[in-house]
Scaffold this motif. Structure first.
Motif, PDB file in Angstrom:
ATOM      1  N   ALA A   1       0.864  -1.184   0.000  1.00  0.00           N
ATOM      2  CA  ALA A   1       0.000   0.000   0.000  1.00  0.00           C
ATOM      3  C   ALA A   1       0.897   1.230   0.000  1.00  0.00           C
ATOM      4  O   ALA A   1       1.986   1.219   0.580  1.00  0.00           O
ATOM      5  CB  ALA A   1      -0.910  -0.007   1.223  1.00  0.00           C
ATOM      6  N   SER A   2       0.424   2.277  -0.644  1.00  0.00           N
ATOM      7  CA  SER A   2       1.229   3.494  -0.701  1.00  0.00           C
ATOM      8  C   SER A   2       1.067   4.289   0.588  1.00  0.00           C
ATOM      9  O   SER A   2       0.073   4.155   1.296  1.00  0.00           O
ATOM     10  CB  SER A   2       0.828   4.345  -1.901  1.00  0.00           C
ATOM     11  OG  SER A   2      -0.556   4.590  -1.872  1.00  0.00           O
ATOM     12  N   MET A   3       2.065   5.106   0.860  1.00  0.00           N
ATOM     13  CA  MET A   3       2.034   5.934   2.065  1.00  0.00           C
ATOM     14  C   MET A   3       2.695   7.266   1.772  1.00  0.00           C
ATOM     15  O   MET A   3       3.681   7.304   1.045  1.00  0.00           O
ATOM     16  CB  MET A   3       2.782   5.217   3.186  1.00  0.00           C
ATOM     17  CG  MET A   3       2.984   6.112   4.363  1.00  0.00           C
ATOM     18  SD  MET A   3       3.744   5.358   5.762  1.00  0.00           S
ATOM     19  CE  MET A   3       3.975   6.836   6.730  1.00  0.00           C
ATOM     20  N   PRO A   4       2.165   8.369   2.323  1.00  0.00           N
ATOM     21  CA  PRO A   4       2.829   9.663   2.129  1.00  0.00           C
ATOM     22  C   PRO A   4       4.253   9.614   2.671  1.00  0.00           C
ATOM     23  O   PRO A   4       4.502   8.994   3.699  1.00  0.00           O
ATOM     24  CB  PRO A   4       1.980  10.633   2.957  1.00  0.00           C
ATOM     25  CG  PRO A   4       0.700   9.935   3.222  1.00  0.00           C
ATOM     26  CD  PRO A   4       0.982   8.468   3.165  1.00  0.00           C
ATOM     27  N   GLN A   5       5.170  10.230   1.963  1.00  0.00           N
ATOM     28  CA  GLN A   5       6.571  10.238   2.370  1.00  0.00           C
ATOM     29  C   GLN A   5       6.762  11.177   3.558  1.00  0.00           C
ATOM     30  O   GLN A   5       6.427  12.354   3.477  1.00  0.00           O
ATOM     31  CB  GLN A   5       7.439  10.682   1.193  1.00  0.00           C
ATOM     32  CG  GLN A   5       8.920  10.524   1.423  1.00  0.00           C
ATOM     33  CD  GLN A   5       9.346   9.079   1.578  1.00  0.00           C
ATOM     34  OE1 GLN A   5       8.622   8.156   1.224  1.00  0.00           O
ATOM     35  NE2 GLN A   5      10.509   8.858   2.142  1.00  0.00           N
ATOM     36  N   ILE A   6       7.254  10.631   4.665  1.00  0.00           N
ATOM     37  CA  ILE A   6       7.535  11.464   5.839  1.00  0.00           C
ATOM     38  C   ILE A   6       8.733  10.864   6.577  1.00  0.00           C
ATOM     39  O   ILE A   6       8.749   9.671   6.872  1.00  0.00           O
ATOM     40  CB  ILE A   6       6.300  11.582   6.768  1.00  0.00           C
ATOM     41  CG1 ILE A   6       6.612  12.463   7.961  1.00  0.00           C
ATOM     42  CG2 ILE A   6       5.782  10.230   7.208  1.00  0.00           C
ATOM     43  CD1 ILE A   6       5.386  12.907   8.727  1.00  0.00           C
TER      44      ILE A   6
END
Length: 195
Positions: A153-158
């Motif tokens: 699953a994709s995730m915002p880059q942080i």
């Protein structure tokens, strides 16, 4: 119900954890995400962090007002080393009608074959690897029976970690905006992670 399980020490929980839970929840259409603070992690050295009850309280504070997020003390109540298979078996016996999705970092996907009783665990849950841009989770390296139970699953880059937060606190630096306001207040009042 489709339930995401997000395990970790949460020492402390931070906005990266919350963003990950929200992203997976939306992408996979999960009904809820349950945060499961570990008692004693099998793969990490113990840090001089918050006490188990404090870590659980920070999770509760962080998810306050999110009706699709829940905190569970199942691993803390069980005690001892926290093995995922034992937690999942307990949850499945208590909630046989639920479908469980075990959320992990993409970097953990390639280590799944080393997990305790992974063959059994892979039949009980779907693993969700949080994908980071440009990072190869190593799906093709997994045995077919394990690979079949993994989704990415994709995730915002942080770029944020609990370790970094503890280090900033030890150096006397603020961690506001890295953790929810209620968690920041709790950390300050209880003087957690100070040198």
């Amino acid at each position: 119900m489709k339930i995401g399980l997000m395990g970790g020490t949460f020492d402390p929980i931070h906005i990266g954890h919350l963003l990950a839970a929200q992203s997976v929840s939306e992408e996979l259409g999960l009904d809820e995400v349950w945060f499961v603070p570990t008692n004693v992690p099998p793969h990490k050295a113990q840090s001089k962090g918050a006490a188990p009850h404090q870590r659980l309280e920070m999770v509760r504070l962080a998810i306050e007002g999110y009706d699709r997020f829940r905190a569970t003390a199942i691993e803390l109540e069980k005690g001892g080393v926290s093995y995922s298979i034992e937690t999942v078996l307990l949850l499945r016996s208590e909630y046989p009608e639920h479908e469980f999705y075990y959320i992990i970092g993409a970097d953990m996907v390639r280590y799944l074959p080393k997990w305790v009783r992974i063959g059994e665990l892979a039949k009980l849950v779907t693993f969700v690897g949080l994908q980071r841009p440009g990072f190869d989770a190593g799906l093709d390296l997994l045995p077919p029976d394990i690979r079949a139970s993994v989704r990415l699953a994709s995730m915002p880059q942080i770029e944020l970690s609990s370790t970094r937060i503890r280090e900033r606190r030890a150096a006397g630096l603020p961690v506001r905006y890295m953790v929810p306001d209620q968690v920041n207040h709790y950390i300050e009042v209880n003087r957690l992670y100070e040198a």
